[in-house]
Design an enzyme around this catalytic site. Structure first.
Site, PDB file in Angstrom:
ATOM      1  N   ASP A  60      54.606   3.261  -0.024  1.00  0.00           N
ATOM      2  CA  ASP A  60      53.857   4.256  -0.927  1.00  0.00           C
ATOM      3  C   ASP A  60      54.124   5.584  -0.858  1.00  0.00           C
ATOM      4  O   ASP A  60      53.403   6.245   0.145  1.00  0.00           O
ATOM      5  CB  ASP A  60      52.199   3.656  -0.726  1.00  0.00           C
ATOM      6  CG  ASP A  60      51.915   4.078  -1.750  1.00  0.00           C
ATOM      7  OD1 ASP A  60      51.577   5.179  -2.175  1.00  0.00           O
ATOM      8  OD2 ASP A  60      50.023   3.945  -1.568  1.00  0.00           O
TER       9      ASP A  60
ATOM     10  N   TYR B 113      48.935  13.880 -16.365  1.00  0.00           N
ATOM     11  CA  TYR B 113      49.892  13.612 -16.429  1.00  0.00           C
ATOM     12  C   TYR B 113      51.090  14.903 -16.099  1.00  0.00           C
ATOM     13  O   TYR B 113      51.982  15.799 -15.388  1.00  0.00           O
ATOM     14  CB  TYR B 113      50.456  12.838 -17.308  1.00  0.00           C
ATOM     15  CG  TYR B 113      51.591  12.746 -16.891  1.00  0.00           C
ATOM     16  CD1 TYR B 113      52.629  11.952 -16.047  1.00  0.00           C
ATOM     17  CD2 TYR B 113      53.187  13.036 -17.926  1.00  0.00           C
ATOM     18  CE1 TYR B 113      54.022  11.017 -16.164  1.00  0.00           C
ATOM     19  CE2 TYR B 113      54.172  12.957 -17.797  1.00  0.00           C
ATOM     20  CZ  TYR B 113      54.343  12.356 -17.053  1.00  0.00           C
ATOM     21  OH  TYR B 113      55.830  12.128 -16.947  1.00  0.00           O
TER      22      TYR B 113
END
Length: 260
Positions: free
Chosen positions: A63, A156
């Site tokens: 991760d 985003y």
């Protein structure tokens, strides 16, 4: 014969990641493939080995948003190869569309943790393994959404603007060591992630996938979402000797949706 480079690709289980990994495999490089899911890594490795049976691979499920996970990546790379010549940092996630006033904090953190914090952590822990002197380089993936804000995608857009700025900071800091850092800014690329997003929006609008695709692709001057190979072209170029005098740049690969 020169020694093979060691190339690390994050997001290696995704459409872009597999394309990029294949480019380096074809060049004879040794590959470190990093992705959150072991299954994606296994599929990518199987595809590479079917085409290049002798390719050297190190698969690391990790991760990239978690410091301990990235530290383990660095330790495994150091043990396996002792260095990394190219960082191709492709790991990223999309945002669930929502107004700024309604975005859940967990969603904001999820997007920014993977897209920006992940690049920061990979650079923090892997740059010390990069040889100095002009042969090492970093390529990150931002977005044309990183050049300007767009409604309903604030998390985003902010994350990808952060990738562009962070990459420029890396380029400035690492120039004296001869390590280059550049970013690629894709437009709509025809990956499974893109198609999943189209399908989700089509369902929300009550129209077919093909109708949704036609709506979105008609906004692109070149008329199609780009093939994943177009991003691999840019990443391969930026990390090659042909780009030896390019650093701190953001390269648009977007079919003409944004000129700047």
């Amino acid at each position: 014969m020169s020694e093979s480079r060691v190339v690390l690709v994050t997001g290696a289980g995704g459409g872009m990641g597999r394309e990029v990994a294949a480019r380096y495999a074809a060049l004879g490089d040794r590959l470190v493939l990093v992705d959150l899911a072991q299954e994606g890594l296994d599929r990518a490795a199987a595809a590479l080995r079917s085409e290049w049976p002798s390719v050297e691979l190190l698969l690391i499920p990790a991760d990239v948003s978690q410091p301990e996970s990235v530290r383990r990546v660095a330790a495994q790379v150091e043990a396996w190869a002792g260095r990394v010549d190219v960082l191709a940092l492709l790991a990223g996630v999309l945002q669930q569309a929502n107004k700024v006033t309604e975005i859940d904090l967990d969603e904001w953190d999820r997007v920014n943790n993977v897209n920006v914090r992940g690049v920061f952590l990979m650079a923090k822990h892997l740059v010390p393994l990069m040889p100095k002197g002009g042969s090492s380089s970093i390529a990150t993936i931002a977005s044309w959404y990183g050049h300007s804000g767009h409604g309903f995608f604030a998390a985003y857009c902010a994350s990808k603007a952060g990738v562009i700025s962070l990459t420029q900071s890396l380029a400035d800091e690492l120039a004296e060591d001869g390590i280059r850092a550049n970013t690629v800014c894709p437009g709509n690329i025809d990956t499974q992630m893109h198609r999943d997003a189209l399908a989700a929006e089509a369902k929300e609008r009550g129209i077919t996938f093909e109708e949704m695709k036609d709506i979105e692709w008609s906004k692109i001057p070149l008329g199609i979402a780009g093939p994943p190979g177009s991003i691999a072209d840019a990443v391969e170029f930026l990390t090659s000797d042909k780009a030896s005098y390019i650093t701190g740049a953001s390269i648009d690969v977007n079919g003409g949706v944004l000129f700047h």
